[in-house]
Design a protein around this motif. Structure first.
Motif, mmCIF file in Angstrom:
data_model
loop_
_atom_site.group_PDB
_atom_site.id
_atom_site.type_symbol
_atom_site.label_atom_id
_atom_site.label_comp_id
_atom_site.label_asym_id
_atom_site.label_seq_id
_atom_site.Cartn_x
_atom_site.Cartn_y
_atom_site.Cartn_z
ATOM 1 N N ARG A 59 -19.877 -25.020 -18.919
ATOM 2 C CA ARG A 59 -19.797 -26.305 -19.627
ATOM 3 C C ARG A 59 -18.557 -26.301 -20.500
ATOM 4 N NH1 ARG A 59 -25.611 -28.511 -21.168
ATOM 5 N NH2 ARG A 59 -26.668 -27.843 -19.289
ATOM 6 N N VAL A 60 -17.925 -27.457 -20.595
ATOM 7 C CA VAL A 60 -16.770 -27.659 -21.459
ATOM 8 C C VAL A 60 -17.180 -28.710 -22.488
ATOM 9 C CG1 VAL A 60 -14.366 -28.388 -21.565
ATOM 10 C CG2 VAL A 60 -15.204 -27.148 -19.562
ATOM 11 N N VAL A 61 -17.086 -28.360 -23.769
ATOM 12 C CA VAL A 61 -17.475 -29.272 -24.842
ATOM 13 C C VAL A 61 -16.247 -29.537 -25.711
ATOM 14 C CG1 VAL A 61 -18.952 -29.610 -26.849
ATOM 15 C CG2 VAL A 61 -19.835 -28.406 -24.847
ATOM 16 N N LEU A 96 -7.894 -39.222 -20.273
ATOM 17 C CA LEU A 96 -7.997 -37.862 -19.758
ATOM 18 C C LEU A 96 -9.041 -37.639 -18.692
ATOM 19 C CD1 LEU A 96 -7.627 -36.036 -23.150
ATOM 20 C CD2 LEU A 96 -5.912 -36.298 -21.389
ATOM 21 N N ASN A 97 -9.781 -38.623 -18.299
ATOM 22 C CA ASN A 97 -10.883 -38.412 -17.372
ATOM 23 C C ASN A 97 -10.419 -37.751 -16.078
ATOM 24 O OD1 ASN A 97 -13.436 -38.401 -16.378
ATOM 25 N ND2 ASN A 97 -13.615 -40.600 -16.164
ATOM 26 N N ASN A 98 -9.506 -38.335 -15.353
ATOM 27 C CA ASN A 98 -9.062 -37.776 -14.079
ATOM 28 C C ASN A 98 -8.160 -36.562 -14.271
ATOM 29 O OD1 ASN A 98 -10.429 -39.671 -12.560
ATOM 30 N ND2 ASN A 98 -8.759 -41.136 -12.762
ATOM 31 N N TYR A 99 -7.319 -36.587 -15.290
ATOM 32 C CA TYR A 99 -6.393 -35.479 -15.533
ATOM 33 C C TYR A 99 -7.148 -34.201 -15.894
ATOM 34 C CZ TYR A 99 -2.571 -32.766 -17.485
ATOM 35 O OH TYR A 99 -1.673 -31.772 -17.766
ATOM 36 N N LEU A 100 -8.146 -34.333 -16.736
ATOM 37 C CA LEU A 100 -8.915 -33.176 -17.170
ATOM 38 C C LEU A 100 -9.695 -32.575 -16.014
ATOM 39 C CD1 LEU A 100 -9.624 -31.468 -19.610
ATOM 40 C CD2 LEU A 100 -11.467 -33.052 -20.110
ATOM 41 N N LEU A 101 -10.290 -33.405 -15.176
ATOM 42 C CA LEU A 101 -11.026 -32.893 -14.022
ATOM 43 C C LEU A 101 -10.104 -32.200 -13.029
ATOM 44 C CD1 LEU A 101 -13.638 -35.709 -13.397
ATOM 45 C CD2 LEU A 101 -14.025 -33.426 -14.290
ATOM 46 N N SER A 102 -8.892 -32.710 -12.848
ATOM 47 C CA SER A 102 -7.957 -32.049 -11.932
ATOM 48 C C SER A 102 -7.521 -30.691 -12.479
ATOM 49 C CB SER A 102 -6.741 -32.927 -11.652
ATOM 50 O OG SER A 102 -5.979 -33.107 -12.822
ATOM 51 N N GLU A 153 -18.778 -36.861 -19.796
ATOM 52 C CA GLU A 153 -19.937 -37.559 -20.341
ATOM 53 C C GLU A 153 -19.902 -37.530 -21.874
ATOM 54 O OE1 GLU A 153 -24.765 -36.915 -20.327
ATOM 55 O OE2 GLU A 153 -23.520 -35.696 -19.040
ATOM 56 N N PRO A 154 -19.838 -38.692 -22.511
ATOM 57 C CA PRO A 154 -19.872 -38.708 -23.978
ATOM 58 C C PRO A 154 -21.303 -38.576 -24.489
ATOM 59 C CG PRO A 154 -19.578 -40.911 -23.146
ATOM 60 C CD PRO A 154 -19.578 -40.007 -21.951
ATOM 61 N N ILE A 168 -18.466 -31.750 -20.119
ATOM 62 C CA ILE A 168 -18.262 -31.709 -18.672
ATOM 63 C C ILE A 168 -19.087 -30.537 -18.163
ATOM 64 C CG2 ILE A 168 -16.626 -31.475 -16.783
ATOM 65 C CD1 ILE A 168 -14.457 -32.297 -18.774
ATOM 66 N N LYS A 169 -19.979 -30.809 -17.224
ATOM 67 C CA LYS A 169 -20.880 -29.783 -16.700
ATOM 68 C C LYS A 169 -20.494 -29.417 -15.276
ATOM 69 C CE LYS A 169 -24.827 -31.677 -19.185
ATOM 70 N NZ LYS A 169 -26.145 -32.302 -19.015
#
Length: 84
Positions: free
Chosen positions: A28-30, A46-52, A67-68, A81-82
Protein backbone atom coordinates in the motif's frame (compact mmCIF):
# COMPACT_ATOMS: atom_id res chain seq x y z
CA UNK A 1 2.18 33.33 -6.30
CA UNK A 2 -0.66 31.82 -8.23
CA UNK A 3 -3.02 29.29 -6.74
CA UNK A 4 -1.73 26.58 -9.06
CA UNK A 5 1.89 27.04 -7.97
CA UNK A 6 0.82 27.08 -4.31
CA UNK A 7 -0.98 23.80 -4.83
CA UNK A 8 2.09 22.32 -6.53
CA UNK A 9 4.21 23.37 -3.56
CA UNK A 10 1.76 21.92 -1.02
CA UNK A 11 1.49 18.68 -3.02
CA UNK A 12 5.29 18.38 -3.14
CA UNK A 13 5.46 18.71 0.66
CA UNK A 14 2.77 16.04 1.02
CA UNK A 15 4.54 13.61 -1.32
CA UNK A 16 7.71 13.89 0.76
CA UNK A 17 5.73 12.21 3.56
CA UNK A 18 4.64 9.23 1.45
CA UNK A 19 4.56 5.90 3.27
CA UNK A 20 4.89 2.53 1.54
CA UNK A 21 4.13 -0.58 3.59
CA UNK A 22 2.67 -4.07 3.37
CA UNK A 23 -0.54 -5.19 5.02
CA UNK A 24 -1.85 -8.73 4.58
CA UNK A 25 0.95 -9.37 2.06
CA UNK A 26 -0.25 -6.55 -0.19
CA UNK A 27 1.68 -3.34 -0.77
CA UNK A 28 0.00 0.00 0.00
CA UNK A 29 1.11 3.54 -0.75
CA UNK A 30 -0.29 6.23 1.57
CA UNK A 31 0.14 9.95 0.82
CA UNK A 32 -1.04 12.31 3.60
CA UNK A 33 -2.58 15.27 1.78
CA UNK A 34 -4.60 17.33 4.24
CA UNK A 35 -7.21 19.59 2.64
CA UNK A 36 -9.97 18.41 0.27
CA UNK A 37 -8.97 21.00 -2.36
CA UNK A 38 -5.48 19.56 -2.50
CA UNK A 39 -6.91 16.04 -2.83
CA UNK A 40 -8.78 17.07 -5.99
CA UNK A 41 -5.66 18.72 -7.38
CA UNK A 42 -3.45 15.69 -6.65
CA UNK A 43 -5.98 13.30 -8.18
CA UNK A 44 -6.18 15.29 -11.40
CA UNK A 45 -2.45 15.91 -11.76
CA UNK A 46 -0.96 12.62 -10.61
CA UNK A 47 -3.46 9.82 -11.08
CA UNK A 48 -2.05 8.31 -14.29
CA UNK A 49 1.54 9.46 -13.74
CA UNK A 50 1.75 7.93 -10.28
CA UNK A 51 0.33 4.60 -11.42
CA UNK A 52 2.80 4.43 -14.31
CA UNK A 53 5.69 5.03 -11.86
CA UNK A 54 4.42 2.26 -9.59
CA UNK A 55 4.19 -0.14 -12.51
CA UNK A 56 7.74 0.79 -13.48
CA UNK A 57 9.24 0.30 -9.99
CA UNK A 58 7.03 -2.65 -8.96
CA UNK A 59 6.63 -4.59 -12.24
CA UNK A 60 5.19 -7.76 -10.65
CA UNK A 61 2.41 -5.90 -8.79
CA UNK A 62 -1.00 -4.87 -10.09
CA UNK A 63 -2.38 -1.61 -8.69
CA UNK A 64 -5.84 -0.22 -8.04
CA UNK A 65 -6.80 3.36 -8.82
CA UNK A 66 -5.93 6.23 -6.51
CA UNK A 67 -8.50 6.43 -3.69
CA UNK A 68 -9.03 9.45 -1.42
CA UNK A 69 -9.97 8.76 2.21
CA UNK A 70 -10.83 11.02 5.13
CA UNK A 71 -9.72 10.51 8.71
CA UNK A 72 -12.95 10.16 10.75
CA UNK A 73 -14.08 13.19 12.78
CA UNK A 74 -11.48 15.46 11.15
CA UNK A 75 -11.03 17.28 7.87
CA UNK A 76 -7.70 15.56 7.10
CA UNK A 77 -7.49 13.58 3.87
CA UNK A 78 -5.02 11.07 2.51
CA UNK A 79 -4.63 9.19 -0.75
CA UNK A 80 -4.16 5.44 -0.81
CA UNK A 81 -3.14 3.10 -3.60
CA UNK A 82 -3.56 -0.62 -2.96
CA UNK A 83 -2.10 -3.62 -4.66
CA UNK A 84 -4.80 -5.83 -6.24
Amino acid sequence: MSTNSEQHELAAKAFKKTIIFQKHQKTRVVIPIGSPALVDFAEKELNNYLLSLLVKYYPTHHWQQLEPKRVPWTNFFYLIIKQK
